[in-house]
Design a protein around this motif. Sequence first.
Motif, short mmCIF file in Angstrom:
data_model
loop_
_atom_site.label_atom_id
_atom_site.label_comp_id
_atom_site.label_asym_id
_atom_site.label_seq_id
_atom_site.Cartn_x
_atom_site.Cartn_y
_atom_site.Cartn_z
N ALA A 157 8.36 4.44 -2.80
CA ALA A 157 7.73 3.19 -3.24
C ALA A 157 8.75 2.10 -3.51
N TRP A 178 6.75 9.30 0.54
CA TRP A 178 6.61 7.86 0.29
C TRP A 178 7.66 7.42 -0.71
N LYS A 203 0.83 -1.20 0.00
CA LYS A 203 0.00 0.00 0.00
C LYS A 203 0.87 1.26 0.00
N GLU A 204 0.37 2.32 -0.63
CA GLU A 204 1.07 3.59 -0.61
C GLU A 204 1.17 4.10 0.83
N LYS A 207 9.95 0.89 -0.10
CA LYS A 207 8.83 0.55 0.78
C LYS A 207 9.00 1.23 2.14
#
Length: 227
Positions: free
Chosen positions: A113, A111, A94-95, A116
């Motif tokens: 990505a 964030w 999930k973001e 993570k």
Amino acid sequence: MTRLLPLLAVLGLCSVACDDKKAETDKKSETKKADAKDAKKADAKVAAKADAGAAKADAKADDAKAPVAVDPETAKPADAPPAAPAGPEPSNDKEFLGLELAAMGAWKPVWDADAKVAKWENEEMLTGIVIRVVTDKLESMDDLKAAAPMMMQVGTAISNVDEDVKKTELGWWTVVSYDEGKGQVLLYVRKFGNVTTVCSANLKASMGDGIKKDDAMKACESYKVKA
């Protein structure tokens, strides 16, 4: 008459002897009957004990076969899966890990990505306040020491515990040093359902200024799971 007397005497002796012999024979017969009766009683007792032993053995066998009563309130399967979470959980899929991070002055939520990682960054600082989802069991300082060399937040053995474990309503935190005191990090362990997150901040770094402990604590206690 004189001749009959000796004959009568002989007959009398014979009668007495015969009576005695008969009495002795009757006595032996009675003894044999008594012995036979006692033998039957003994055999009956032995048979009764054998039957009782067999009955007990059968009862034990039946008990062993019979299912054991289990209290349904306390019974748990040996390989029961983890309890289902009561609500949403963080996830690497999930973001922002499925978390809500609010801006705090100069600290802005970011964030990453690829890594993570959810974190707060400050343009004036070389390091950020980082949140990661971990698979390590982190219930105590011993667990943390064992996991530290493989954790991104530490990456090496803990050389000193500067502040022992402090438990809160949200989880627990500690401050540890590594590289013989060259680095110092605050680690805040929080659990959401079956998922554990670790929020970290370098209070002391080999390059640049360290993050203020108050800023790190405020950030690490502020995030929550998105509903």
